[in-house]
Design a protein around this motif. Structure first.
Motif, PDB file in Angstrom:
ATOM      1  N   VAL A   7      27.518 -45.775 -25.197  1.00  0.00           N
ATOM      2  CA  VAL A   7      27.664 -44.356 -25.557  1.00  0.00           C
ATOM      3  C   VAL A   7      26.819 -44.041 -26.787  1.00  0.00           C
ATOM      4  O   VAL A   7      26.102 -43.042 -26.820  1.00  0.00           O
ATOM      5  N   ARG A  12      25.997 -41.033 -21.203  1.00  0.00           N
ATOM      6  CA  ARG A  12      27.077 -40.043 -21.173  1.00  0.00           C
ATOM      7  C   ARG A  12      28.435 -40.729 -21.183  1.00  0.00           C
ATOM      8  O   ARG A  12      28.654 -41.714 -20.474  1.00  0.00           O
ATOM      9  N   LEU A  13      29.338 -40.213 -21.999  1.00  0.00           N
ATOM     10  CA  LEU A  13      30.685 -40.749 -22.127  1.00  0.00           C
ATOM     11  C   LEU A  13      31.360 -40.845 -20.766  1.00  0.00           C
ATOM     12  O   LEU A  13      31.965 -41.880 -20.438  1.00  0.00           O
ATOM     13  N   ASP A  14      31.262 -39.792 -19.974  1.00  0.00           N
ATOM     14  CA  ASP A  14      31.909 -39.774 -18.654  1.00  0.00           C
ATOM     15  C   ASP A  14      31.390 -40.894 -17.761  1.00  0.00           C
ATOM     16  O   ASP A  14      32.168 -41.553 -17.065  1.00  0.00           O
ATOM     17  N   VAL A  24      38.379 -41.459 -19.991  1.00  0.00           N
ATOM     18  CA  VAL A  24      37.412 -40.855 -20.904  1.00  0.00           C
ATOM     19  C   VAL A  24      38.019 -40.726 -22.300  1.00  0.00           C
ATOM     20  O   VAL A  24      37.358 -41.017 -23.307  1.00  0.00           O
ATOM     21  N   ASP A  28      36.525 -42.320 -25.665  1.00  0.00           N
ATOM     22  CA  ASP A  28      36.207 -41.404 -26.762  1.00  0.00           C
ATOM     23  C   ASP A  28      36.860 -41.875 -28.056  1.00  0.00           C
ATOM     24  O   ASP A  28      36.233 -41.890 -29.119  1.00  0.00           O
ATOM     25  N   VAL A  31      35.040 -44.981 -29.400  1.00  0.00           N
ATOM     26  CA  VAL A  31      33.770 -44.615 -30.038  1.00  0.00           C
ATOM     27  C   VAL A  31      34.033 -44.028 -31.419  1.00  0.00           C
ATOM     28  O   VAL A  31      33.399 -44.405 -32.415  1.00  0.00           O
TER      29      VAL A  31
END
Length: 57
Positions: A7, A12-14, A24, A28, A31
């Motif tokens: 990430v 992309r996070l997704d 997700v 998140d 991160v």
């Protein structure tokens, strides 16, 4: 760790969450925690909970 680094490298996070089979929201948080911990080390400001635990408060 590799998902967090992916990430931070720009994926992309997704996409990373799906590939790693994690939610997700969980990725998140990982991160965010990683970035905050790194910033705390660089600035010399430990996490407030860690500081309290170290000081025995």
């Amino acid at each position: 760790m590799s998902m967090v680094l992916a990430v931070l490298a720009g994926r992309r996070l997704d996409d990373v969450a799906r590939d790693g089979a994690v939610a997700v929201a969980v990725l998140d948080r990982w991160v965010r925690d990683f970035v905050v911990a790194g910033a705390d080390v660089i600035t010399g400001r430990p996490d407030a909970d860690d500081a309290r635990e170290r000081e025995g408060v």
